[in-house]
Scaffold this active site. Structure first.
Site, mmCIF file in Angstrom:
data_model
loop_
_atom_site.group_PDB
_atom_site.id
_atom_site.type_symbol
_atom_site.label_atom_id
_atom_site.label_comp_id
_atom_site.label_asym_id
_atom_site.label_seq_id
_atom_site.Cartn_x
_atom_site.Cartn_y
_atom_site.Cartn_z
ATOM 1 C CE LYS A 1 20.290 68.709 43.614
ATOM 2 N NZ LYS A 1 21.008 69.818 42.954
ATOM 3 C CB ALA B 1 11.791 63.666 40.918
ATOM 4 C CB SER C 1 26.143 73.890 52.835
ATOM 5 O OG SER C 1 24.926 73.210 52.568
ATOM 6 N NE ARG C 2 21.525 78.881 51.946
ATOM 7 C CZ ARG C 2 20.682 79.807 51.591
ATOM 8 N NH1 ARG C 2 20.435 80.827 52.376
ATOM 9 N NH2 ARG C 2 20.052 79.734 50.429
ATOM 10 C CE1 TYR D 1 18.176 69.089 46.474
ATOM 11 C CE2 TYR D 1 18.607 66.883 47.292
ATOM 12 C CZ TYR D 1 19.060 68.150 46.955
ATOM 13 O OH TYR D 1 20.388 68.455 47.106
ATOM 14 C CB SER E 1 21.523 65.154 45.608
ATOM 15 O OG SER E 1 21.298 64.648 46.898
ATOM 16 C CG LEU F 1 28.975 72.293 48.135
ATOM 17 C CD1 LEU F 1 27.797 71.396 47.788
ATOM 18 C CD2 LEU F 1 30.275 71.504 48.069
HETATM 19 P P1 NAI Z 1 23.651 76.432 50.015
HETATM 20 O O1 NAI Z 1 22.267 76.719 50.456
HETATM 21 O O2 NAI Z 1 24.770 76.790 50.940
HETATM 22 O O3 NAI Z 1 23.940 77.127 48.616
HETATM 23 C C1 NAI Z 1 23.007 77.159 47.591
HETATM 24 C C2 NAI Z 1 22.973 78.578 47.041
HETATM 25 O O4 NAI Z 1 22.083 78.595 45.922
HETATM 26 C C3 NAI Z 1 22.458 79.603 48.050
HETATM 27 O O5 NAI Z 1 23.406 80.643 48.226
HETATM 28 C C4 NAI Z 1 21.168 80.110 47.431
HETATM 29 O O6 NAI Z 1 20.915 81.491 47.686
HETATM 30 C C5 NAI Z 1 21.408 79.832 45.951
HETATM 31 N N1 NAI Z 1 20.167 79.732 45.206
HETATM 32 C C6 NAI Z 1 19.041 79.080 45.558
HETATM 33 N N2 NAI Z 1 18.106 79.208 44.633
HETATM 34 C C7 NAI Z 1 18.641 79.965 43.637
HETATM 35 C C8 NAI Z 1 18.156 80.433 42.391
HETATM 36 N N3 NAI Z 1 16.901 80.180 41.988
HETATM 37 N N4 NAI Z 1 18.980 81.168 41.623
HETATM 38 C C9 NAI Z 1 20.241 81.483 42.035
HETATM 39 N N5 NAI Z 1 20.743 81.059 43.212
HETATM 40 C C10 NAI Z 1 19.954 80.319 44.004
HETATM 41 O O7 NAI Z 1 23.681 74.888 49.662
HETATM 42 P P2 NAI Z 1 24.871 73.903 49.201
HETATM 43 O O8 NAI Z 1 24.883 72.783 50.150
HETATM 44 O O9 NAI Z 1 26.113 74.645 48.941
HETATM 45 O O10 NAI Z 1 24.251 73.331 47.848
HETATM 46 C C11 NAI Z 1 24.816 73.525 46.561
HETATM 47 C C12 NAI Z 1 24.268 72.484 45.629
HETATM 48 O O11 NAI Z 1 24.705 71.191 46.049
HETATM 49 C C13 NAI Z 1 22.747 72.411 45.560
HETATM 50 O O12 NAI Z 1 22.341 72.156 44.237
HETATM 51 C C14 NAI Z 1 22.407 71.231 46.449
HETATM 52 O O13 NAI Z 1 21.177 70.655 46.114
HETATM 53 C C15 NAI Z 1 23.594 70.324 46.142
HETATM 54 N N6 NAI Z 1 23.849 69.308 47.147
HETATM 55 C C16 NAI Z 1 24.374 69.651 48.366
HETATM 56 C C17 NAI Z 1 24.641 68.661 49.299
HETATM 57 C C18 NAI Z 1 25.282 68.940 50.603
HETATM 58 O O14 NAI Z 1 25.643 67.983 51.320
HETATM 59 N N7 NAI Z 1 25.466 70.202 50.975
HETATM 60 C C19 NAI Z 1 24.313 67.248 49.032
HETATM 61 C C20 NAI Z 1 23.814 67.002 47.697
HETATM 62 C C21 NAI Z 1 23.593 68.006 46.810
#
Ligand code: NAI
Length: 315
Positions: free
Chosen positions: A168, A166, A198-199, A164, A151, A20
């Site tokens: 979020k 808690a 996503s991953r 997670y 989330s 995202l």
């Molecule tokens: P993703 O894994 O593709 O991207 C998350 C990015 O955050 C990764 O590139 C990772 O390296 C980076 N990251 C992780 N820890 C970090 C840190 N301490 N400092 C800096 N960067 C860090 O995952 P996605 O799906 O794009 O998730 C983005 C956000 O959306 C997250 O907060 C996730 O919890 C939230 N989310 C995603 C959902 C989905 O359906 N994909 C559903 C609900 C929430």
């Protein structure tokens, strides 16, 4: 319709090396923003770091498309350093998208303190530190936009995600409070609960669902919430696969009981169904009502009485 633009604005997107965040960064840059692409490049479980490639690749793609971006490799736990990257490179910060995230899915019985702590560190402490560092700049310029990433797991719960969820939902309270603190400085703060392939989701979703739920179908809401023309604040949105909606809390009309020695557990049980009745007219979605008014009304009520015996299902 005029295109929403972000020229002269500086946008920080955390976790923008993939999923995202990458889509948000690219859309902001395509619309004129100078973007800080933050990502520490770790695994989905929060292990490993120092892989600058994720952020670098996104910066390269933005530059190749004629945009302006700089990479930042700090963990969001050191959010002040991320904000410094924006200030050092571009001299300001206008928008902060707290997006970085990891997972440590495990049921409560098997959860370790480490599983809990790392989720809190990335999802709660990270946005706190980054937002706190950006706040003085927002306040001084009387402009700021913050989007925090929640989330559906936080809003509704999800098996195996107590840590997670808690964290979020914690971001919802964080957002609702900052929306109040920021309003007079034109700092607007909202929550997004996204859904995207996503991953984080590829191991549980089939390929056709991954394709339909491309993160690019979430990004337009984030950019809209971040635009100067958008005055929304303190709200919770969902976005996935081109579907956008808003979430709100709702309080039942409730039941006012007289606060004296007749207010016993037995009376509460007796009235349990009325307390949770959402069908009555007075159900509300705002914060605490006027307590003084309630106290005054309550003192005029007749003594509480157990009218009939009920069990917890209100039968
Ligand atoms: P993703 O894994 O593709 O991207 C998350 C990015 O955050 C990764 O590139 C990772 O390296 C980076 N990251 C992780 N820890 C970090 C840190 N301490 N400092 C800096 N960067 C860090 O995952 P996605 O799906 O794009 O998730 C983005 C956000 O959306 C997250 O907060 C996730 O919890 C939230 N989310 C995603 C959902 C989905 O359906 N994909 C559903 C609900 C929430």
């Amino acid at each position: 319709m005029a295109e929403l633009r972000y020229d002269h604005q500086v946008v920080v997107v955390t976790g923008a090396g993939s999923g995202l965040g990458k889509e948000y960064a690219q859309l902001f840059a395509a619309r004129g923003a100078k973007v800080v692409v933050n990502d520490l490049g770790g695994s989905i479980h929060g292990t490993g770091s120092g892989a600058s490639k994720a952020a670098d690749d996104v910066v390269s793609a933005i530059k190749a498309a004629g945009g302006i971006a700089v990479a930042d490799y700090n963990s969001v736990e050191f959010g002040d350093k991320i904000v410094q990257t924006a200030i050092q490179n571009f001299g300001r910060i206008d928008v902060l998208v707290n997006n970085a995230g990891i997972l440590r899915d495990i049921t409560i019985k098997n959860m370790t303190d480490e599983d809990w702590d790392i989720i809190m560190a990335v999802h709660v402490t990270g946005p706190y530190r980054t937002t706190r560092a950006a706040w003085p700049f927002f306040k001084k310029q009387k402009y700021g936009r913050v989007i925090n990433t929640s989330s559906s797991s936080g809003l509704f719960g999800n098996f195996g995600q107590a840590n997670y969820a808690a964290a979020k939902l914690g971001l919802v309270g964080f957002t609702e409070t900052l929306a109040k603190e920021g309003l007079k400085y034109n700092i607007l703060v909202n929550v997004l609960a996204p859904g995207a392939g996503s991953r984080l989701t590829e191991t549980v979703w089939p390929p056709d669902m991954m394709a339909a739920m491309h993160p690019k179908w979430v990004a337009p809401l984030v950019t809209t919430l971040a635009h100067p023309s958008c005055k929304e604040t303190g709200s919770i949105f969902e976005a996935a696969a081109g579907h956008f909606s808003k979430i709100r809390w709702q309080r039942s009309d409730g039941l006012l009981l007289r606060a004296d020695e007749t207010l016993t557990p037995d009376v509460v049980l007796c009235e349990f169904a009325k307390i949770g009745d959402f069908n009555s007219k007075g159900a509300r979605s705002d914060g605490v009502g006027n307590m003084m008014e309630l106290l005054e009304k309550g003192s005029k009520l007749p003594k509480n009485n157990i009218e009939k015996s009920l069990d917890f299902n209100g039968r």
